[in-house]
Write a protein that holds these residues in place. Structure first.
Motif, short mmCIF file in Angstrom:
data_model
loop_
_atom_site.label_atom_id
_atom_site.label_comp_id
_atom_site.label_asym_id
_atom_site.label_seq_id
_atom_site.Cartn_x
_atom_site.Cartn_y
_atom_site.Cartn_z
N MET A 105 0.82 -1.21 0.00
CA MET A 105 0.00 0.00 0.00
C MET A 105 0.86 1.26 0.00
O MET A 105 0.56 2.23 -0.71
CB MET A 105 -0.93 0.01 1.21
CG MET A 105 -1.94 1.15 1.19
SD MET A 105 -2.48 1.64 2.84
CE MET A 105 -1.00 2.45 3.45
N VAL A 106 1.92 1.25 0.80
CA VAL A 106 2.79 2.43 0.86
C VAL A 106 3.43 2.69 -0.51
O VAL A 106 3.50 3.84 -0.96
CB VAL A 106 3.87 2.25 1.94
CG1 VAL A 106 4.91 3.37 1.87
CG2 VAL A 106 3.23 2.23 3.33
N VAL A 107 3.88 1.63 -1.18
CA VAL A 107 4.43 1.80 -2.53
C VAL A 107 3.38 2.40 -3.45
O VAL A 107 3.67 3.33 -4.23
CB VAL A 107 4.92 0.44 -3.08
CG1 VAL A 107 5.21 0.55 -4.58
CG2 VAL A 107 6.17 -0.02 -2.34
N SER A 108 2.15 1.91 -3.36
CA SER A 108 1.07 2.44 -4.21
C SER A 108 0.80 3.91 -3.91
O SER A 108 0.61 4.71 -4.84
CB SER A 108 -0.21 1.62 -4.00
OG SER A 108 -0.02 0.27 -4.36
N MET A 109 0.78 4.25 -2.63
CA MET A 109 0.54 5.65 -2.25
C MET A 109 1.66 6.55 -2.75
O MET A 109 1.41 7.65 -3.27
CB MET A 109 0.43 5.76 -0.73
CG MET A 109 -0.77 5.07 -0.12
SD MET A 109 -2.33 5.92 -0.42
CE MET A 109 -2.12 7.38 0.58
N GLU A 110 2.90 6.09 -2.62
CA GLU A 110 4.03 6.91 -3.05
C GLU A 110 4.09 7.03 -4.57
O GLU A 110 4.43 8.09 -5.11
CB GLU A 110 5.33 6.33 -2.50
CG GLU A 110 5.45 6.42 -0.99
CD GLU A 110 5.38 7.85 -0.48
OE1 GLU A 110 5.97 8.75 -1.12
OE2 GLU A 110 4.72 8.08 0.55
N LEU A 111 3.75 5.95 -5.28
CA LEU A 111 3.68 6.02 -6.74
C LEU A 111 2.62 7.03 -7.18
O LEU A 111 2.85 7.84 -8.09
CB LEU A 111 3.35 4.65 -7.32
CG LEU A 111 4.49 3.65 -7.44
CD1 LEU A 111 3.95 2.28 -7.86
CD2 LEU A 111 5.54 4.13 -8.45
N THR A 112 1.47 6.98 -6.51
CA THR A 112 0.40 7.92 -6.84
C THR A 112 0.83 9.35 -6.61
O THR A 112 0.62 10.23 -7.45
CB THR A 112 -0.86 7.61 -6.00
OG1 THR A 112 -1.26 6.25 -6.23
CG2 THR A 112 -2.00 8.54 -6.37
N ARG A 113 1.45 9.59 -5.46
CA ARG A 113 1.91 10.94 -5.14
C ARG A 113 2.94 11.43 -6.16
O ARG A 113 2.89 12.57 -6.62
CB ARG A 113 2.49 10.98 -3.73
CG ARG A 113 2.97 12.37 -3.32
CD ARG A 113 3.01 12.54 -1.82
NE ARG A 113 3.88 11.58 -1.15
CZ ARG A 113 4.00 11.50 0.18
NH1 ARG A 113 3.28 12.30 0.95
NH2 ARG A 113 4.81 10.62 0.73
N ILE A 124 -6.17 3.38 -5.53
CA ILE A 124 -7.37 2.58 -5.33
C ILE A 124 -7.11 1.60 -4.19
O ILE A 124 -6.24 0.73 -4.29
CB ILE A 124 -7.76 1.80 -6.60
CG1 ILE A 124 -7.97 2.76 -7.77
CG2 ILE A 124 -9.00 0.96 -6.35
CD1 ILE A 124 -9.12 3.72 -7.59
N ALA A 125 -7.86 1.74 -3.11
CA ALA A 125 -7.62 0.93 -1.91
C ALA A 125 -8.29 -0.43 -2.02
O ALA A 125 -9.46 -0.54 -2.40
CB ALA A 125 -8.14 1.66 -0.68
N THR A 126 -7.55 -1.49 -1.68
CA THR A 126 -8.11 -2.84 -1.64
C THR A 126 -7.90 -3.49 -0.28
O THR A 126 -8.07 -4.70 -0.14
CB THR A 126 -7.49 -3.73 -2.74
OG1 THR A 126 -6.06 -3.74 -2.57
CG2 THR A 126 -7.83 -3.21 -4.12
N GLY A 127 -7.55 -2.70 0.71
CA GLY A 127 -7.37 -3.20 2.07
C GLY A 127 -7.91 -2.21 3.07
O GLY A 127 -8.18 -1.05 2.74
N GLN A 128 -8.05 -2.64 4.32
CA GLN A 128 -8.73 -1.82 5.31
C GLN A 128 -7.99 -0.51 5.59
O GLN A 128 -8.61 0.55 5.74
CB GLN A 128 -8.96 -2.61 6.61
CG GLN A 128 -7.75 -2.82 7.50
CD GLN A 128 -6.88 -3.96 7.05
OE1 GLN A 128 -7.12 -4.59 6.02
NE2 GLN A 128 -5.84 -4.26 7.82
#
Length: 224
Positions: free
Chosen positions: A173-181, A193-197
Motif C-alpha cells: 500500500m505504501v508503494v502504491s501511495m508513493e507512486l500515486t503521489r 485505489i484501496a483494496t485493504g482496510q
C-alpha cells in the motif's frame, strides 16, 4: 466505488479529530494501520492511545507523525470525535481489554472505525450502547459484495499499476501511495485505489478484498 466511507476524514477536513488506539501493540507491524494512517493523514490525528508508551511522540515511536503525542487514555484526547482501531493482528481480533475504551468512546458519541475481521457491529451489547448514545460504529471490512465481473466500462487507455507481494505488511500500500503521489507531482492524472482496510481508512473508499467472497473478487475489482 463499491464502498465509500463518508464518515472517514478527507484530506484537509479539519472537522474530524482522530484518536488512534494501539494500547499495548505499538510496534511497526502490529500497529501498521496506525502507522500508515499517521503517515498519510497526519493533520487528522490528535493522539495515539497507549499507556505503556505514554509521553513519547509518534515520531519517536513509529518514525512518522512528528509531535503527535502518545497518551495514556482517551480522556487525554478531549477534542477527538473519532476513535480508530490502529492494529491489524493475525486473525483480526479485538483485544478484550480494549472494550472499556470503546464504551468510553460510545459515551462521548464518537465514531468508532475498525478494520478488524472481528466486526464490532455484530457485538450486540456494543451496538445497543452505540444506538442509545448516538455513537456510530464503522466496520471497514464488512461488505455484502455479490457482483461478478462483466468486463463492462473498462478504460483500456488507463494505465493500471497492480502491486502484489508474497505476504502481508511488506509495503504494497505504501508503494502504491508513493507512486500515486509521485505521478501527481509529475503532472499526471493518478488515483490510489484501496483494496485493504488501511487504504480505505486513508482514502475513504475502496474494497476490502481479503473479506470479499472469492467468487465475487473479480466483480468487485472491476467496479473499482
Amino acid at each position: 466505488m463499491p464502498y465509500t466511507i463518508d464518515l472517514l476524514p478527507n484530506q484537509g477536513d479539519s472537522t474530524q479529530k482522530v484518536a488512534i488506539l494501539t494500547e499495548g501493540y505499538s510496534t511497526p507491524f502490529a500497529a501498521k494501520t496506525a502507522n500508515s494512517f499517521i503517515r498519510y493523514r497526519t493533520d487528522s490525528v490528535v493522539g495515539v492511545i497507549d499507556k505503556t508508551e505514554q509521553g513519547k511522540t509518534c515520531q519517536s515511536l513509529f518514525g512518522v507523525g512528528g509531535e503527535i503525542p502518545v497518551v495514556a487514555s482517551l480522556a487525554d484526547c478531549p477534542d477527538a470525535n473519532m476513535l480508530l482501531i490502529g492494529i491489524a493482528p493475525p486473525g483480526g481480533q479485538l483485544p478484550a481489554e480494549w472494550m472499556p475504551i470503546l464504551y468510553e468512546a460510545i459515551a462521548r458519541k464518537m465514531t468508532i472505525v475498525s478494520g478488524l475481521h472481528d466486526f464490532l457491529s455484530e457485538n450486540t451489547a456494543l451496538m445497543q450502547a452505540a444506538n442509545e448514545q448516538g455513537a456510530t460504529i464503522v466496520d471497514v471490512r464488512k461488505n455484502d459484495e455479490q457482483n461478478i465481473a462483466m468486463r463492462e466500462n473498462i478504460n483500456h487507455d488507463c494505465l493500471k499499476i497492480h502491486t502484489v507481494g508474497h505476504d502481508c505488511s511488506i509495503g504494497k500500500m505504501v508503494v502504491s501511495m508513493e507512486l500515486t503521489r509521485g505521478l501527481i507531482e509529475a503532472g499526471n492524472d493518478a488515483k490510489f485505489i484501496a483494496t485493504g482496510q488501511t487504504g480505505i481508512m486513508i482514502s475513504g473508499e475502496g474494497a476490502p478484498i481479503d473479506c470479499v467472497k472469492a467468487d465475487f473478487i473479480s466483480g468487485t475489482v472491476e467496479k473499482l
